[in-house]
Write a protein that holds these residues in place. Sequence first.
Motif, PDB file in Angstrom:
ATOM      1  N   UNK A  54      12.545 -50.022  17.356  1.00 18.23           N
ATOM      2  CA  UNK A  54      13.898 -50.037  16.804  1.00 18.23           C
ATOM      3  C   UNK A  54      14.872 -49.712  17.926  1.00 18.23           C
ATOM      4  N   UNK A  55      16.034 -50.304  17.886  1.00 15.75           N
ATOM      5  CA  UNK A  55      17.019 -50.050  18.934  1.00 15.75           C
ATOM      6  C   UNK A  55      17.883 -48.829  18.625  1.00 15.75           C
ATOM      7  N   UNK A  56      17.635 -48.159  17.513  1.00 14.66           N
ATOM      8  CA  UNK A  56      18.435 -46.981  17.188  1.00 14.66           C
ATOM      9  C   UNK A  56      17.861 -45.732  17.861  1.00 14.66           C
ATOM     10  N   UNK A  57      18.421 -44.592  17.563  1.00 11.77           N
ATOM     11  CA  UNK A  57      18.046 -43.364  18.250  1.00 11.77           C
ATOM     12  C   UNK A  57      16.621 -42.901  17.977  1.00 11.77           C
ATOM     13  N   UNK A  58      16.070 -43.191  16.809  1.00 10.97           N
ATOM     14  CA  UNK A  58      14.735 -42.664  16.515  1.00 10.97           C
ATOM     15  C   UNK A  58      13.604 -43.479  17.141  1.00 10.97           C
ATOM     16  N   UNK A  59      13.905 -44.652  17.648  1.00  5.96           N
ATOM     17  CA  UNK A  59      12.932 -45.499  18.372  1.00  5.96           C
ATOM     18  C   UNK A  59      11.620 -45.697  17.592  1.00  5.96           C
ATOM     19  N   UNK A  60      11.729 -46.072  16.349  1.00  7.07           N
ATOM     20  CA  UNK A  60      10.558 -46.346  15.522  1.00  7.07           C
ATOM     21  C   UNK A  60       9.780 -47.519  16.095  1.00  7.07           C
ATOM     22  N   UNK A  61       8.465 -47.355  16.215  1.00  8.13           N
ATOM     23  CA  UNK A  61       7.603 -48.454  16.654  1.00  8.13           C
ATOM     24  C   UNK A  61       7.296 -49.336  15.454  1.00  8.13           C
ATOM     25  N   UNK A  62       7.696 -50.608  15.533  1.00  9.49           N
ATOM     26  CA  UNK A  62       7.467 -51.534  14.429  1.00  9.49           C
ATOM     27  C   UNK A  62       6.183 -52.329  14.578  1.00  9.49           C
ATOM     28  N   UNK A  63       5.829 -52.644  15.801  1.00 11.35           N
ATOM     29  CA  UNK A  63       4.664 -53.498  15.994  1.00 11.35           C
ATOM     30  C   UNK A  63       4.155 -53.338  17.421  1.00 11.35           C
ATOM     31  N   UNK A  64       2.868 -53.548  17.602  1.00  8.95           N
ATOM     32  CA  UNK A  64       2.260 -53.556  18.928  1.00  8.95           C
ATOM     33  C   UNK A  64       1.092 -54.528  18.879  1.00  8.95           C
ATOM     34  N   UNK A  65       1.024 -55.397  19.857  1.00  9.31           N
ATOM     35  CA  UNK A  65      -0.022 -56.423  19.909  1.00  9.31           C
ATOM     36  C   UNK A  65      -0.528 -56.573  21.337  1.00  9.31           C
ATOM     37  N   UNK A  66      -1.725 -57.118  21.470  1.00 11.55           N
ATOM     38  CA  UNK A  66      -2.309 -57.449  22.775  1.00 11.55           C
ATOM     39  C   UNK A  66      -2.743 -58.905  22.750  1.00 11.55           C
ATOM     40  N   UNK A  67      -2.637 -59.550  23.916  1.00 10.48           N
ATOM     41  CA  UNK A  67      -2.958 -60.968  24.014  1.00 10.48           C
ATOM     42  C   UNK A  67      -3.772 -61.233  25.272  1.00 10.48           C
ATOM     43  N   UNK A  68      -4.598 -62.250  25.208  1.00  9.22           N
ATOM     44  CA  UNK A  68      -5.412 -62.638  26.347  1.00  9.22           C
ATOM     45  C   UNK A  68      -4.788 -63.719  27.197  1.00  9.22           C
TER      46      UNK A  68
END
Length: 103
Positions: free
Chosen positions: A26-40
């Motif tokens: 999130x671009x706000x102050x709390x910086x919530x992680x919405x998603x994380x992925x890995x790719x080959x």
Amino acid sequence: MARVFAVTRTESADGSPPRLHVAVWASNEDRTLFDAESFGSVADLQGWLRTRAQAEEEPPAIVWTDDLRRDPALARAVSEGLGVPLPPRPRRRGRRVADQQRP
């Protein structure tokens, strides 16, 4: 709410192919992680970024680290995938050899 994308490449010590990682915050102050992925592959990463960018309500932002900016193929894939302009490449530290030889 706008999202901030961070993309990194990790090399493995055992010789296996590098992995590409993306985190969406999130671009706000709390910086919530919405998603994380890995790719080959860069192509898989770019396709995922394109899909995510099209789903966003606001234009995405990218964290242009020096490592990402120094990797032209990956930087281009991220730029095209998210539909954002490429940043300038970082300057190299020190002077070039050709510059040092000038009187």
